[in-house]
Design an enzyme around this catalytic site. Structure first.
Site: not given
Ligand code: LLP
Length: 421
Positions: A239, A278, A314, A346-347, A375
């Site tokens: 996160g 991320r 995104r 096309c949107e 992502y």
């Molecule tokens: N652990 C769990 C249980 C998760 O659900 C996630 C992300 C992570 C770790 C990794 O989180 P990070 O360090 O990447 O923030 N598609 C969205 C992001 C969705 C994140 C979902 N879970 C975007 O493009 O911002």
């Protein structure tokens, strides 16, 4: 810091000029830097070096086999959320004992495959899942190591679609019910409780929500131990956010995060796991695209690119900001223009940015979307029958295609027409 810098006026990935890759693979394409990916993993590893720990890269951010192999070689584990990710991790050489399995909807088949192939732990998210896992493990004459994911009801202060730690979200069990659920787990012979799991959301730009959640987990650890449960491991989720815009505001660094974790949990004598996605992959990748047309609209100018929402969703999905830069650096003092940057889909949702101030562009110029390593490719699709775009990995002077662009025949042959039609 990443390794996408201008040299002699040309944007490079490490030592490779991006136009060279564009000439070899065509546009659009994703490009990742080994040096940046490695650096980000090491920052986390060092930030937690005060204690026993494992950095489990959240491969949902970027699940290319080459990226996962790099992580495995560096000593990381992975966090997977489907058996597809699990099998990709194994195929990339990740040992089972470094794979943690998260997600609210693990099926019995998925549990079976992971138990057969080896798993570090399942992060269990509900009582019905716990019952299913116990039954699957017993039927295989084995014991499944588990943590229970608790929902601490903390506001992660991030985009609503990626916040997971509030009680209204589908994730984890309410922390208030933890005692009951751990007692239930302890009575199941197919399960072995090893710890607690928490993940409150993604793209967090402050430490405070993490700290609130981790303090609750520390208290729960003490209480559960007092009730006789063996808590040896805390999975703190991922996160930590990244800077998407070039502004003065910078999210906390892994070092600050690691110091906070030590302050809140350092005296508990537990092994700490974290699941960053991320921060490891985001700024380690760019998407390179070509200008097809510059179109004059009514009071606005459209920059029409050969990439679209299906390649990088995104901005359409979360109103996310991605820095868009020219691959050939403009001369200082050159005119700037306001563009709506769009793709050919096309949107109207196929818009990367509105009113973005950029240097003058003309057809065939290359642009790069920064911070697209996480992502990006993983969320792409073939909407509008646009083949997935290739992924390229750079290390020093070397670059290789790590996922090839499908041909139009691949695209066509994926469908079948029934004989009776
Ligand atoms: N652990 C769990 C249980 C998760 O659900 C996630 C992300 C992570 C770790 C990794 O989180 P990070 O360090 O990447 O923030 N598609 C969205 C992001 C969705 C994140 C979902 N879970 C975007 O493009 O911002």
């Amino acid at each position: 810091m990443d390794h996408f810098l201008y040299r002699d006026g040309i944007l490079h990935a490490e030592n490779v000029p991006l136009p060279e890759i564009a000439a070899a693979v065509g546009t659009p394409f994703y490009c990742y830097s080994v040096a940046t990916l490695s650096r980000h993993y090491r920052l986390f590893d060092e930030a937690l070096s005060w204690g026993d720990h494992l950095v489990c890269y959240a491969m949902k951010a970027n699940s290319n086999l080459a990226v996962v192999k790099l992580m495995a070689d560096l000593g990381a584990g992975v966090d997977v959320v489907s058996i597809g990710e699990y099998l990709k991790a194994k195929a990339a050489g990740m040992p089972g004992e470094r794979i943690v399995f998260s997600g609210v909807g693990k099926t019995r088949d998925e549990m079976r495959i992971a138990l057969e192939g080896g798993i570090r732990q399942f992060n269990v998210e509900s009582e019905p899942e716990m019952i299913a896992l116990n039954e699957v493990a017993l039927s295989m004459d084995t014991v499944a190591p588990i943590t229970v994911r608790v929902n601490p009801d903390v506001d992660a202060k991030t985009h609503a679609k990626i916040a997971t730690g509030k009680s209204e979200n589908k994730f984890g069990i309410p922390i208030s019910r933890a005692h009951e659920v751990y007692a239930m787990a302890a009575a199941m012979p197919g399960l072995k409780v090893v710890g607690i799991d928490v993940h409150i959301g993604s793209q967090l730009t402050e430490l405070e929500p993490f700290e609130l959640a981790y303090a609750k987990v520390a208290e729960l650890t003490r209480d559960l131990r007092a009730a006789g449960h063996e808590i040896t491991r805390l999975d703190l989720g991922g996160g930590l956010g990244i800077p998407y815009a070039r502004s003065n505001e910078a999210p906390p660094l892994p070092t600050d995060y690691g110091a906070m974790v030590q302050r809140v949990l350092g005296d508990l004598d537990v092994e700490v796991e974290i699941e960053p996605g991320r921060l490891i992959a985001g700024n380690a990748g760019v998407m390179v695209s070509k200008v097809i047309y510059v179109k004059e609209g009514e009071g606005r100018r459209f920059l029409i690119l050969d990439s679209a929402m299906n390649d990088l969703i995104r901005p359409s999905m979360y109103e996310a900001f991605h820095d868009i830069v020219p691959v050939v650096e403009p001369e200082p003092g050159k005119d700037l223009t306001e563009y709506d940057v769009v793709g050919p889909v096309c949107e109207s949702g196929d818009t990367f940015a509105k009113g973005r101030v950029l240097p003058d562009f003309k057809a065939d110029d290359l642009v790069a979307f920064r911070s697209a390593g996480a992502y990006g490719a993983v969320m792409s699709s073939e909407y509008n029958s646009r083949p997935l775009i290739p992924e390229v990995l750079v290390s020093g002077e070397h670059f290789d295609v790590i996922r090839a662009r499908p041909t139009f025949d691949d695209l066509i042959n994926r469908d079948t027409i029934p004989v009776w039609l």
